[in-house]
Design an enzyme around this catalytic site. Structure first.
Site, PDB file in Angstrom:
ATOM      1  N   GLU A 150       0.809  -1.224   0.000  1.00 16.94           N
ATOM      2  CA  GLU A 150       0.000   0.000   0.000  1.00 16.94           C
ATOM      3  C   GLU A 150       0.843   1.276   0.000  1.00 16.94           C
ATOM      4  O   GLU A 150       0.777   2.087   0.928  1.00 16.94           O
ATOM      5  CB  GLU A 150      -0.966   0.002   1.180  1.00 16.94           C
ATOM      6  CG  GLU A 150      -2.009  -1.082   1.063  1.00 16.94           C
ATOM      7  CD  GLU A 150      -3.132  -0.949   2.089  1.00 16.94           C
ATOM      8  OE1 GLU A 150      -2.927  -0.320   3.133  1.00 16.94           O
ATOM      9  OE2 GLU A 150      -4.220  -1.480   1.830  1.00 16.94           O
ATOM     10  N   GLU A 307      -6.517  -8.122  -0.592  1.00 17.54           N
ATOM     11  CA  GLU A 307      -6.954  -8.126   0.805  1.00 17.54           C
ATOM     12  C   GLU A 307      -8.433  -7.789   0.885  1.00 17.54           C
ATOM     13  O   GLU A 307      -8.921  -6.917   0.166  1.00 17.54           O
ATOM     14  CB  GLU A 307      -6.225  -7.057   1.632  1.00 17.54           C
ATOM     15  CG  GLU A 307      -4.749  -7.240   1.803  1.00 17.54           C
ATOM     16  CD  GLU A 307      -4.155  -6.126   2.685  1.00 17.54           C
ATOM     17  OE1 GLU A 307      -4.907  -5.487   3.457  1.00 17.54           O
ATOM     18  OE2 GLU A 307      -2.943  -5.893   2.580  1.00 17.54           O
TER      19      GLU A 307
HETATM   20  C1  GLA Z   1      -4.200  -2.648   4.830  1.00 23.12           C
HETATM   21  C2  GLA Z   1      -2.831  -3.260   4.968  1.00 23.12           C
HETATM   22  C3  GLA Z   1      -2.784  -4.450   5.867  1.00 23.12           C
HETATM   23  C4  GLA Z   1      -3.688  -4.264   7.050  1.00 23.12           C
HETATM   24  C5  GLA Z   1      -5.080  -3.953   6.585  1.00 23.12           C
HETATM   25  C6  GLA Z   1      -6.060  -3.794   7.710  1.00 23.12           C
HETATM   26  O1  GLA Z   1      -4.889  -3.028   3.734  1.00 23.12           O
HETATM   27  O2  GLA Z   1      -2.245  -3.586   3.744  1.00 23.12           O
HETATM   28  O3  GLA Z   1      -1.461  -4.628   6.273  1.00 23.12           O
HETATM   29  O4  GLA Z   1      -3.212  -3.228   7.841  1.00 23.12           O
HETATM   30  O5  GLA Z   1      -5.059  -2.741   5.904  1.00 23.12           O
HETATM   31  O6  GLA Z   1      -7.341  -3.506   7.232  1.00 23.12           O
END
Ligand code: GLA
Ligand code: ZN
Length: 676
Positions: A150, A307
């Site tokens: 991210e 995710e």
């Molecule tokens: C992001 C991050 C993860 C985690 C999630 C929690 O997407 O990439 O490492 O922190 O949020 O929702």
């Protein structure tokens, strides 16, 4: 296919065994198997473990995890661990630490915390990526590389300032060109030397995050930070590619995240992946639009859902549980719009720190007898049964909506005419009207070829860059339908107004001149009064936010304002241009108008809904070698229905055959195909 080593929809997610011990690891494996999990994302935040000091690298723990999982049939999505630097690095090389918007030098802490222009970060992240690639290049478990995590946030340190000046030199060559582009004659901000230029933050030109005295410098700083972070990605990517040219590489994006120009990023990635975290009140059509946008970053190629939470988040204000069936429903929503993986954050819930209340496949109780585990395991089994049928299937759309990050920055940064103008919301309004009618849409950037579309909609195309106006003219003269709205064609890529009358470079195409732009409180409305009935467009509607006062310069006036001193001036126009037509919607219309308008332009082009369904029943279709997969997803809390007419369809999930008016239970999903 992302990687044909595992030719099915990958199922699994982020796994952090470094937070646990051996007994738990064995339990994890047992439960992963129960849940049908076949991919684990490893090593995302393990830099400090992999490199305990400057000279020592230790991959023993990672070796053991990858092997243990692989021996049990679980593949690896391999992180490069560079999304949070180790504490020792911050002490020894403070250049890795960012300077924040207020101009404060950060200390060690947090994550996504490295300055993108830090020589230390670039050197050690590249070295880490390379070491990992050398080490695991022949490991059969590694399906894909997951670089960093991210990417985001901006830095305002002295290294960034220096690098910004270099970036500007590359873009503009001369300081005079910079002065011109930023219109620095305003307020006497003329620069005579490159070194006089400092990053725009709350110590200089900006305040409140997106308020700025000079849109030019603020816009360029966004481009610059996005580019430099992308360079960090490319540095790691290229280090890896040298050793594993055949293993795909990605980094997980964040959908509508404002700070990075994801169309530029998509080009550099082998496969797009993204993290989907809607809250309980996010409109499902907003999530659908974001999936379509992520697919658009790579011209429609399938993407990865990297995710999602199986149950709840920890970082929202109110972290509601996904209601029974909703995790499955939203997973299929992703698949129906082009995702070829369903991955979770996270596989096991941690016991300490900020994410201990974030949902996970394995919850704190530690066993499989939970609602969340049962739902996850059921989905794992189901995806296993679908096997490779859906993989690589495409989405076919005749309508495209243009989304452009630079245009968004321009609108966000602009001072006036209204703080109520929200680019994403305006785009979503048009998307939603199509979504409600089950019409498939591609979300495209400004570089996309338009010739494959019948209709192109560009809401609030405030910034018209380079020769984009010509590209649109060509599209329309060849028979396309183009739709744009109020506050379009105002500026060029430097946020400098195109003089000679709005909508600037679009004026000829649209056949109108916008003389003034009114802004009212969002609670105040005007009326859109149809001059005469046009298909479903009939009578009157309301509109708000901005109101362009336009004159026709050849365009047909379809509707006029009903109130105020500009009553009787055009609000909806349609201009014939070559073989096509170009529409202008001079204000932000209500949902009824958009419904009827979309119906009108689609029927003119014979674009048909995939199906007719009750409101709340989403329909999307993927196509593979002429085989159509029609996803029907009921977001309602009640049984709803849809129309198959006389066609017979087979639901791949239940094995049932359907025809006529079919019903679908609350939160249920069907994947319909033609009977063989
Ligand atoms: C992001 C991050 C993860 C985690 C999630 C929690 O997407 O990439 O490492 O922190 O949020 O929702
Ligand atoms: Zn910096």
């Amino acid at each position: 296919m992302i990687n044909d080593t595992l030719p099915k929809i990958w199922y699994g997610g982020d796994y952090n065994p470094e937070q646990w011990h051996e007994e738990v690891w064995n339990e994890d494996i047992r439960m992963f198997k129960l849940a049908g999990i076949d991919v684990a994302t490893l090593n995302v935040f393990a830099w400090a473990r992999n490199q305990p000091d400057e000279d020592t690298y230790d991959f023993a723990a990672l070796d053991a995890t990858i092997d243990r999982l692989y021996q049990n049939g679980i593949y690896t999505c391999l992180g490069t661990s560079t999304a949070a630097h180790p504490a020792w690095m911050a002490i020894k090389y403070p250049d890795v630490l960012r300077v924040d918007y207020q101009g404060r030098k950060r200390k060690f802490g947090g994550r996504h915390n490295s300055c993108p222009n830090s020589p230390t970060f670039r050197k050690y992240s590249e070295r880490m990526a390379e070491k990992l690639a050398e080490r695991y290049k022949d490991h059969p478990a590694v399906l894909i590389w997951h670089i960093n995590n991210e990417y985001g946030g901006y830095c305002y340190c002295d290294n960034c300032a220096e690098s910004f000046r270099n970036w500007l030199k590359e873009q503009y060559q001369s300081i005079e060109a910079v002065n011109k582009s930023w219109n620095t004659a305003f307020w006497g901000h003329t620069f005579y030397d490159w070194d006089e230029i400092v990053p725009p933050n709350s110590l200089s030109e900006e305040w409140d995050g997106n308020r700025t005295n000079f849109q030019g410098i603020s816009l360029d700083y966004r481009r610059f930070q996005s580019d430099r972070l992308l360079e960090c990605f490319k540095i790691e990517r290229d280090a890896i590619r040298k050793h594993t040219p055949n293993i795909p590489i990605t980094t997980n994006l964040m959908g509508l995240y404002p700070e990075l120009d994801y169309f530029k990023w998509g080009k550099e990635m082998d496969v797009v992946s993204w993290d989907n975290y809607p809250s309980i009140d996010t409109p499902v059509s907003m999530t659908a639009m974001t999936h379509d946008l992520m697919r658009g970053l790579k011209n429609g190629k399938p993407f990865m859902l990297m995710e999602q939470t199986p149950s709840q988040q920890n970082w929202q204000a109110y972290n509601s549980l996904k209601r029974p069936g909703v995790m499955r429903l939203w997973s299929y929503q992703a698949i129906s719009r082009g995702a070829d993986t369903i991955l979770f954050f996270q596989l096991r819930r941690s016991i300490g720190a900020t994410e201990k209340f974030h949902g996970a496949v394995i919850e704190h109780v530690g066993h499989e007898h939970t609602r969340v585990f049962r739902e996850t395991a059921a989905l794992g089994k189901e995806l296993g049964k679908l096997s490779d049928q859906l993989i690589d299937a495409k989405i076919e759309a005749k309508i495209a909506i243009v989304f452009d990050w630079e245009n968004r920055w321009g609108i966000d940064l602009t001072s006036g005419p209204s703080i109520a103008l929200d680019y994403v919301k305006e785009v979503h309004k048009y998307y939603d009207a199509l979504y409600q009618q089950n019409i498939q849409v591609d979300m495209i950037g400004v570089e996309e070829d338009l010739s494959k579309y019948d209709v192109v909609i560009a809401p609030v195309l405030y910034m018209v860059k380079g020769d984009y106006a010509q590209k649109l003219e060509e599209f329309v003269s060849n028979g396309g339908t183009f739709v744009t709205t109020f506050f379009s064609g105002i500026v060029d890529e430097h946020d400098l107004v195109t003089t000679g009358g709005y909508p600037g470079k679009l004026r000829k195409l649209l056949g109108i001149w916008a003389e003034e732009i009114d802004a009212l409180h969002p609670d105040q409305h005007n009326r859109i009064v149809m001059k005469e009935r046009m298909g479903r467009l009939d009578g009157e509607y309301t509109c708000n936010i901005l109101f362009d006062l336009i004159h026709s310069e050849g365009a047909e006036v379809v509707a006029e304002y009903g109130d105020d001193f500009y009553k009787g001036m055009p609000v909806v126009t349609k201009n014939t241009f070559g073989a096509g037509d170009a529409w202008y919607i001079a204000s932000s219309p209500d949902g009824d108008f958009l419904r009827d308008f979309i119906t009108e332009i689609c029927s003119a082009k014979e674009i048909k809904p995939l199906l007719k369904s009750d409101r709340g029943v989403e329909v999307s279709q993927r196509v593979k070698a002429d085989r159509k997969f029609l996803f029907v997803m009921n977001h309602n809390d009640t049984t709803s229905s849809f129309e198959l007419d006389h066609v017979q369809k087979l639901d791949l999930l239940s094995g049932e055959t359907l025809t006529g008016t079919a019903s679908i239970a609350a939160h249920q999903v069907m994947i319909l195909t033609d009977l063989e």
